[in-house]
Scaffold this motif. Sequence first.
Motif, mmCIF file in Angstrom:
data_model
loop_
_atom_site.group_PDB
_atom_site.id
_atom_site.type_symbol
_atom_site.label_atom_id
_atom_site.label_comp_id
_atom_site.label_asym_id
_atom_site.label_seq_id
_atom_site.Cartn_x
_atom_site.Cartn_y
_atom_site.Cartn_z
ATOM 1 N N ASN A 93 0.829 -1.207 0.000
ATOM 2 C CA ASN A 93 0.000 0.000 0.000
ATOM 3 C C ASN A 93 0.869 1.265 0.000
ATOM 4 N N ARG B 47 -0.890 2.867 -6.210
ATOM 5 C CA ARG B 47 -1.808 2.802 -7.352
ATOM 6 C C ARG B 47 -2.211 1.358 -7.645
ATOM 7 N N TYR C 136 -2.189 -1.120 -5.465
ATOM 8 C CA TYR C 136 -2.974 -1.556 -4.311
ATOM 9 C C TYR C 136 -4.422 -1.065 -4.441
ATOM 10 N N LYS C 137 -4.585 0.172 -4.890
ATOM 11 C CA LYS C 137 -5.927 0.744 -5.056
ATOM 12 C C LYS C 137 -6.737 -0.003 -6.109
ATOM 13 N N LEU D 258 -8.157 -2.907 -4.397
ATOM 14 C CA LEU D 258 -9.253 -2.391 -3.569
ATOM 15 C C LEU D 258 -10.490 -2.093 -4.409
#
Length: 146
Positions: free
Chosen positions: A8, A13, A15-16, A19
């Motif tokens: 994270n 970016r 990691y998002k 998510l």
Amino acid sequence: MEKRISINDTEPRAYKQLLALENYLQNSNLNTRHLHIIKIRASQINKCAFCIDMHTKAALESGETNKRIFLLSAWNETTVFSEEEQAILAMTEEITLISEHGLSDKTYKKALELFGEDYVSQIIMAIVAINGWNRIAVSTNMGIGI
């Protein structure tokens, strides 16, 4: 074992994006109970302490029973899981352990019969997502201290 990098922090970016997939799944047609058993069972197979802890707590908070959680690793030897849940658990195991045999035709056809293409697609994406999270958590030692 010591804690490692935080994906994270180092690759926010990327990691998002994972998510975003998780957010999609939370707002999909997937039944909450189905989503919980996918996440717990895949995490058990992948030996991800962080995710087992997190998803077991979430399942209990949403009304899942201790008995069913305790029996997840032996789901095919008990009667506490419905036919639909058994199909989902078979998919979860076969996809998580994809290098062994892959998703069998028998399991795939049963899932299509029970759920239809859209729901099966969502099940597959949920399995893909939790396997991604498991791999991040295990490879970065996120379970330390649990």
